[in-house]
Design an enzyme around this catalytic site. Sequence first.
Site, PDB file in Angstrom:
ATOM      1  N   ARG A   1       0.797  -1.227   0.000  1.00  0.00           N
ATOM      2  CA  ARG A   1       0.000   0.000   0.000  1.00  0.00           C
ATOM      3  C   ARG A   1       0.827   1.273   0.000  1.00  0.00           C
ATOM      4  O   ARG A   1       0.334   2.325  -0.337  1.00  0.00           O
ATOM      5  CB  ARG A   1      -0.929  -0.021   1.221  1.00  0.00           C
ATOM      6  CG  ARG A   1      -1.937  -1.143   1.123  1.00  0.00           C
ATOM      7  CD  ARG A   1      -2.807  -1.255   2.331  1.00  0.00           C
ATOM      8  NE  ARG A   1      -2.087  -1.836   3.458  1.00  0.00           N
ATOM      9  CZ  ARG A   1      -2.667  -2.191   4.597  1.00  0.00           C
ATOM     10  NH1 ARG A   1      -3.951  -1.993   4.772  1.00  0.00           N
ATOM     11  NH2 ARG A   1      -1.972  -2.719   5.573  1.00  0.00           N
TER      12      ARG A   1
ATOM     13  N   PHE B   1      -5.282  -3.347  -0.868  1.00  0.00           N
ATOM     14  CA  PHE B   1      -5.619  -4.750  -1.139  1.00  0.00           C
ATOM     15  C   PHE B   1      -7.052  -4.924  -1.671  1.00  0.00           C
ATOM     16  O   PHE B   1      -7.386  -5.960  -2.240  1.00  0.00           O
ATOM     17  CB  PHE B   1      -5.436  -5.607   0.123  1.00  0.00           C
ATOM     18  CG  PHE B   1      -4.002  -5.620   0.605  1.00  0.00           C
ATOM     19  CD1 PHE B   1      -2.958  -5.813  -0.299  1.00  0.00           C
ATOM     20  CD2 PHE B   1      -3.696  -5.433   1.945  1.00  0.00           C
ATOM     21  CE1 PHE B   1      -1.631  -5.818   0.133  1.00  0.00           C
ATOM     22  CE2 PHE B   1      -2.382  -5.442   2.386  1.00  0.00           C
ATOM     23  CZ  PHE B   1      -1.345  -5.624   1.475  1.00  0.00           C
TER      24      PHE B   1
ATOM     25  N   LYS C   1       1.241 -18.848   7.384  1.00  0.00           N
ATOM     26  CA  LYS C   1       0.534 -19.214   8.611  1.00  0.00           C
ATOM     27  C   LYS C   1       0.268 -17.949   9.427  1.00  0.00           C
ATOM     28  O   LYS C   1       0.987 -16.973   9.211  1.00  0.00           O
ATOM     29  CB  LYS C   1       1.342 -20.215   9.420  1.00  0.00           C
ATOM     30  CG  LYS C   1       2.645 -19.625   9.986  1.00  0.00           C
ATOM     31  CD  LYS C   1       3.248 -20.519  11.016  1.00  0.00           C
ATOM     32  CE  LYS C   1       3.310 -19.924  12.375  1.00  0.00           C
ATOM     33  NZ  LYS C   1       4.149 -18.730  12.544  1.00  0.00           N
TER      34      LYS C   1
ATOM     35  N   ASP D   1       4.394 -23.755   5.980  1.00  0.00           N
ATOM     36  CA  ASP D   1       4.855 -23.883   7.356  1.00  0.00           C
ATOM     37  C   ASP D   1       6.357 -24.039   7.194  1.00  0.00           C
ATOM     38  O   ASP D   1       6.834 -25.108   6.775  1.00  0.00           O
ATOM     39  CB  ASP D   1       4.256 -25.134   8.001  1.00  0.00           C
ATOM     40  CG  ASP D   1       4.732 -25.298   9.431  1.00  0.00           C
ATOM     41  OD1 ASP D   1       5.924 -25.039   9.699  1.00  0.00           O
ATOM     42  OD2 ASP D   1       3.925 -25.698  10.297  1.00  0.00           O
ATOM     43  N   HIS D   2       7.108 -22.977   7.479  1.00  0.00           N
ATOM     44  CA  HIS D   2       8.505 -22.993   7.030  1.00  0.00           C
ATOM     45  C   HIS D   2       9.337 -24.099   7.698  1.00  0.00           C
ATOM     46  O   HIS D   2      10.372 -24.481   7.193  1.00  0.00           O
ATOM     47  CB  HIS D   2       9.150 -21.608   7.173  1.00  0.00           C
ATOM     48  CG  HIS D   2       9.601 -21.277   8.564  1.00  0.00           C
ATOM     49  ND1 HIS D   2       8.747 -20.820   9.520  1.00  0.00           N
ATOM     50  CD2 HIS D   2      10.811 -21.346   9.159  1.00  0.00           C
ATOM     51  CE1 HIS D   2       9.412 -20.620  10.641  1.00  0.00           C
ATOM     52  NE2 HIS D   2      10.679 -20.927  10.454  1.00  0.00           N
TER      53      HIS D   2
ATOM     54  N   HIS E   1       4.117 -25.575  13.577  1.00  0.00           N
ATOM     55  CA  HIS E   1       5.455 -26.166  13.543  1.00  0.00           C
ATOM     56  C   HIS E   1       5.554 -27.457  14.381  1.00  0.00           C
ATOM     57  O   HIS E   1       6.071 -28.469  13.931  1.00  0.00           O
ATOM     58  CB  HIS E   1       6.506 -25.184  14.084  1.00  0.00           C
ATOM     59  CG  HIS E   1       6.531 -23.868  13.355  1.00  0.00           C
ATOM     60  ND1 HIS E   1       6.192 -23.741  12.039  1.00  0.00           N
ATOM     61  CD2 HIS E   1       6.892 -22.621  13.758  1.00  0.00           C
ATOM     62  CE1 HIS E   1       6.331 -22.474  11.670  1.00  0.00           C
ATOM     63  NE2 HIS E   1       6.748 -21.778  12.701  1.00  0.00           N
TER      64      HIS E   1
ATOM     65  N   LYS F   1       9.487 -18.927  24.628  1.00  0.00           N
ATOM     66  CA  LYS F   1      10.319 -17.758  24.332  1.00  0.00           C
ATOM     67  C   LYS F   1      11.107 -17.439  25.602  1.00  0.00           C
ATOM     68  O   LYS F   1      10.671 -17.764  26.703  1.00  0.00           O
ATOM     69  CB  LYS F   1       9.446 -16.543  23.980  1.00  0.00           C
ATOM     70  CG  LYS F   1       8.581 -16.743  22.731  1.00  0.00           C
ATOM     71  CD  LYS F   1       9.304 -16.334  21.471  1.00  0.00           C
ATOM     72  CE  LYS F   1       8.394 -16.498  20.249  1.00  0.00           C
ATOM     73  NZ  LYS F   1       9.104 -16.417  18.976  1.00  0.00           N
TER      74      LYS F   1
END
Length: 516
Positions: free
Chosen positions: A64, A108, A175, A204-205, A267, A367
């Site tokens: 944008r 978009f 995702k 899903d990397h 994952h 984390k």
Amino acid sequence: MVTTTEFKNPLEEAIKDNKIADPCILVIFGATGDLTARKLVPALYNLAIEGQLPSHFACVGFARRDKTHQDFRAEMLDAIGKYSRTKPVDEEIWKNFSEQIFYHKSEFGDDEGYEDLDKYLKELDGQFGTKGNRVFYLSTQPSFFPGIIQKLHQHKLIYDINQEEEKWSRVIIEKPFGHDLASAKSLQQEITQYLDESQIYRIDHYLGKETVQNLLVFRFSNPIFEAIWNNRHIDHVQITVAEDIGIGTRGKFWEEAGMLRDIVQNHMMQLLSLVGMEPPTSFKASAIHNEKVKVMESLRPFPKETMDRYIVRGQYGTGYINGQEVISYREENNVSPTSNVETFIAMELFIDNWRWAGVPFYLRAGKRMPKKATEIAITFRDAPGFLFDKSGKKPDPNILVIRIQPDEGISLKMNCKVPGLGSPIQPVKMDFRYGSYFGAQPPEAYERLICDCMSGDSTLFARVDEVLASWRLLSPVLEAWAENPPPKFPNYQSGTWGPAVAEEMIGREGRHWRMI
Ligand code: BG6
């Protein structure tokens, strides 16, 4: 007479490299976002270095903000300098590659923007010989996905697979696919009005990581392990996805997502299904997906009344990471000071099928753990105790550890006699390390996945039934958590391995989390 039969290597498909990607244009929606700069464009650049980009290729960033092609290229050069796995930037490659990168400004939801895009892509087809083939990469906020797909359809940028034989269009969806079971189902319903399942690539990397792909090869090309891959020999499995980083600049996203939606639903469930699946009948995408789905559908639902016994959550407080003091989750930018969103999850799962009956799978993701480490640890059953009772010390169990990252490799712990006249036993490790064995640096997950999509191979993407099966297990947890806020957050210090409740959970049966 001895006759010999020639067998085709069943792993040929899984291990074949150098796929030939078709000529195409890749359009990235949300091109000014973090993912484009950190992962997508560096991945394309490295594909260019490896000679794996199609010879006829162009990339258009759709976003944008007002920007010229030159501005966009300059930003991408900067991003490659920072985030590419190969350094320094190769000027010759960059020069050629940058001439294939363009920018298209549009909202978009703006029809004119899509009309112009269509014209522009056709122009680029003429210039680059990309034959009308398109990959649309949706790297925007998830709420834009259905709207963008509807506009692409309306402006005939998505082709009807029943009418087009010559050219193709595919859509990669980042995702998370939905934020619970109901929204995933409704997203699927909305997008399949315009897209065939064969045109949808849910990324899903983790599935693109070299070590994750190797799980299939490791399991199904080494019969010695496959023979003991079951409840007769395995005591339990632990899967850990630990990161030392905190939420950083992603507070707004995290407040809506949390650990369950960000890491566990996708994952971790993918890792679990690759460890638990039956051997597929072939290495075709559908055969692999079928087996993964069976695992996810065999996962025992969490009992509503006693859910806290099987799944626990945590949130980090202040603490130290690498000797540096760090703030708590509630003090991060764009995070509510009373937030109850989880940054840690641990759970005990059971796959209710013949192979795995009674074997607990312990999963933990957090984390602000002491270090970054993703691994799968298979702990085998103890040796019968009677032989060793007299020495007073039971031998350690054998543990097979598949290190996904960092320090990618596989190790097997076993017991040995310490040299000398006595017979003390000591655990030792056989260790295989990718880095030292193969020397070469593996490609980044996004390189592999983008290349696979351009070649029409969806093996390493998530099929809708996998996604829904995973939500079916986890959506009730989200509902229960919404009704029952955690008693005390934060409940673990940054730089530790999570809250005490996680230790209590695994400790009930006398087990403990691995020290990594
Ligand atoms: C992303 C999550 O999917 O994976 C992040 O959104 C997480 O929160 C990241 O940090 C981890 O990826 P990797 O490849 O570094 O393990």
